[in-house]
Write an enzyme that holds these catalytic residues in place. Structure first.
Site, PDB file in Angstrom:
ATOM      1  N   ASN A  44       6.956 -17.582 -26.690  1.00 52.04           N
ATOM      2  CA  ASN A  44       7.282 -17.745 -28.343  1.00 52.04           C
ATOM      3  C   ASN A  44       7.424 -16.084 -28.726  1.00 52.04           C
ATOM      4  OD1 ASN A  44       7.739 -17.992 -31.033  1.00 52.04           O
ATOM      5  ND2 ASN A  44       5.758 -18.796 -31.418  1.00 52.04           N
ATOM      6  N   TRP A  45       8.502 -15.606 -28.884  1.00 47.29           N
ATOM      7  CA  TRP A  45       8.565 -14.200 -29.184  1.00 47.29           C
ATOM      8  C   TRP A  45       8.128 -14.044 -30.639  1.00 47.29           C
ATOM      9  CZ3 TRP A  45      13.119 -11.502 -26.358  1.00 47.29           C
ATOM     10  CH2 TRP A  45      12.874 -11.086 -25.133  1.00 47.29           C
ATOM     11  N   LYS A  46       8.392 -15.327 -31.486  1.00 44.32           N
ATOM     12  CA  LYS A  46       8.152 -15.060 -32.865  1.00 44.32           C
ATOM     13  C   LYS A  46       9.241 -14.017 -33.603  1.00 44.32           C
ATOM     14  CE  LYS A  46       3.309 -16.133 -31.948  1.00 44.32           C
ATOM     15  NZ  LYS A  46       2.200 -15.786 -32.513  1.00 44.32           N
ATOM     16  N   HIS A  77       4.694 -24.918 -35.280  1.00 45.76           N
ATOM     17  CA  HIS A  77       3.832 -24.122 -34.945  1.00 45.76           C
ATOM     18  C   HIS A  77       3.008 -23.850 -36.302  1.00 45.76           C
ATOM     19  CE1 HIS A  77       2.181 -19.920 -34.077  1.00 45.76           C
ATOM     20  NE2 HIS A  77       2.695 -20.137 -32.795  1.00 45.76           N
ATOM     21  N   GLU A  88       1.933 -21.129 -37.791  1.00 42.76           N
ATOM     22  CA  GLU A  88       2.354 -20.262 -38.576  1.00 42.76           C
ATOM     23  C   GLU A  88       3.542 -20.802 -39.625  1.00 42.76           C
ATOM     24  OE1 GLU A  88       3.594 -17.326 -35.541  1.00 42.76           O
ATOM     25  OE2 GLU A  88       1.340 -17.096 -35.321  1.00 42.76           O
ATOM     26  N   GLU A 131      -2.701 -25.735 -29.712  1.00 40.26           N
ATOM     27  CA  GLU A 131      -3.078 -24.502 -30.085  1.00 40.26           C
ATOM     28  C   GLU A 131      -3.831 -24.493 -31.149  1.00 40.26           C
ATOM     29  OE1 GLU A 131       0.758 -21.844 -29.003  1.00 40.26           O
ATOM     30  OE2 GLU A 131       1.055 -22.438 -31.057  1.00 40.26           O
ATOM     31  N   GLY A 190      -3.132 -15.261 -31.101  1.00 40.85           N
ATOM     32  CA  GLY A 190      -3.138 -14.015 -31.589  1.00 40.85           C
ATOM     33  C   GLY A 190      -4.356 -13.102 -31.845  1.00 40.85           C
ATOM     34  N   SER A 244      -3.973 -17.094 -27.157  1.00 41.34           N
ATOM     35  CA  SER A 244      -4.550 -15.748 -26.495  1.00 41.34           C
ATOM     36  C   SER A 244      -4.572 -16.101 -24.648  1.00 41.34           C
ATOM     37  CB  SER A 244      -5.947 -15.464 -27.207  1.00 41.34           C
ATOM     38  OG  SER A 244      -5.918 -15.267 -28.182  1.00 41.34           O
ATOM     39  N   GLY A 273       2.379 -16.371 -26.837  1.00 39.22           N
ATOM     40  CA  GLY A 273       2.745 -15.499 -27.700  1.00 39.22           C
ATOM     41  C   GLY A 273       3.048 -13.957 -27.223  1.00 39.22           C
ATOM     42  N   GLY A 274       2.093 -13.224 -27.760  1.00 39.35           N
ATOM     43  CA  GLY A 274       1.925 -11.860 -27.389  1.00 39.35           C
ATOM     44  C   GLY A 274       2.194 -11.619 -25.992  1.00 39.35           C
TER      45      GLY A 274
HETATM   46  C1  PEP Z   1       1.426 -18.837 -30.166  1.00 34.84           C
HETATM   47  O1  PEP Z   1       1.857 -17.899 -31.205  1.00 34.84           O
HETATM   48  O2  PEP Z   1       1.917 -19.624 -29.873  1.00 34.84           O
HETATM   49  C2  PEP Z   1       0.563 -17.944 -29.303  1.00 34.84           C
HETATM   50  C3  PEP Z   1      -0.224 -18.894 -28.530  1.00 34.84           C
HETATM   51  O3  PEP Z   1       0.163 -16.955 -29.642  1.00 34.84           O
HETATM   52  P1  PEP Z   1      -0.703 -16.032 -28.575  1.00 34.84           P
HETATM   53  O4  PEP Z   1      -0.427 -16.156 -27.269  1.00 34.84           O
HETATM   54  O5  PEP Z   1      -0.244 -14.410 -28.834  1.00 34.84           O
HETATM   55  O6  PEP Z   1      -1.988 -16.198 -29.122  1.00 34.84           O
END
Ligand code: PEP
Length: 249
Positions: free
Chosen positions: A9-11, A93, A95, A163, A169, A209, A230-231
């Site tokens: 997920n590049w957000k 999600h 967010e 999640e 993050g 993470s 994500g990251g």
């Molecule tokens: C996400 O936003 O779905 C996520 C899991 O982010 P990260 O891997 O950066 O924690």
């Protein structure tokens, strides 16, 4: 057998220059024994779809509207995602639940639209730190599942991402036992609602993470069929490390 999934997920990250990372990812994975999905921002979808053509990587959206068309300025329908080359869409999600005040019933309506359009819906569920500390995690997850998963769900059109909000993050990750407890609970709930056949065929991915350094131990947990990342999905090298960990489970 459920096919494993590594989803990125590049957000709200990436302009055209970021496609070089996608290109590198595709080069590293002309074929793969797991599904690989990247969900870039909507502005990159069509170009990303062109970039991944002929590789093992597929493309997804990060949200869709519940309606198929109409007066909804700034929104994108499931049909539009499909038209741009998406195979899947992330829905609910945390967010979006926070930033856009999305509730379970909104997510359910979006998931219906996605499934009707032929997309796989990746529905996210997860508890806050306060909810975990109050020992409410399973109640919260159960409620989110009942509220946001449509009756038409199957192993083909639904993926659930667990999640924990506090792990996204932050570099914090639940213990492997905690991840296993929630994934086993989600599986049992799915089997109870949809029957064993469908319940056992839906893929459950963990998100929060995930990095190359912790991926292998997370993927060894029961009922973890992959990850939503994500990251660490922004750089081809990091995401490849996670994909390789998933391939070796
Ligand atoms: C996400 O936003 O779905 C996520 C899991 O982010 P990260 O891997 O950066 O924690």
């Amino acid at each position: 057998m459920r096919r494993k999934l590594a989803a990125g997920n590049w957000k709200m990250n990436g302009t055209g220059a970021a496609l070089s990372e996608l290109e590198a990812l595709c080069k590293s994975h002309p074929d793969a024994s797991v599904d690989i999905l990247i969900c870039p921002p909507a502005t990159l979808l069509s170009r990303a779809a062109d970039t991944v053509r002929g590789s093992a990587v597929t493309i997804g959206g990060q949200d869709c509207h519940a309606a198929s068309a109409g007066a909804h300025t700034g929104d994108i329908s499931a049909e539009m995602l499909l038209d741009a080359g998406a195979t899947s869409v992330i829905l609910g999600h945390s967010e979006r639940r926070v930033d856009h005040e999305e509730h379970d019933e909104d997510i359910r309506a979006k998931a219906c639209a996605a499934m009707d359009a032929g997309l796989k819906a990746i529905i996210c569920v997860g508890e806050s730190l306060e909810q975990r500390e109050a020992a409410n995690t399973l109640d919260i997850i159960g409620g989110q599942m009942s509220g946001s998963i449509p009756d038409q769900a199957t192993g083909e059109n639904l993926i659930i991402a667990y999640e924990p909000i506090w792990a996204i993050g932050t570099g914090k990750v639940p213990t492997l036992d905690e991840i296993g407890e929630v994934h086993d609970f989600i599986r049992a709930r799915l089997e109870r609602r949809f029957g064993e056949g469908v319940g056992r065929s839906v893929r459950l991915v963990y998100g929060g993470s995930v990095k190359p350094s912790n991926a292998a131990e997370i993927f060894a947990v029961s009922n973890v069929d992959g990850a939503l990342v994500g990251g660490a999905s922004l750089k081809a090298r990091d995401f490849t490390g996670i994909i390789q960990a998933l391939e070796s489970v």
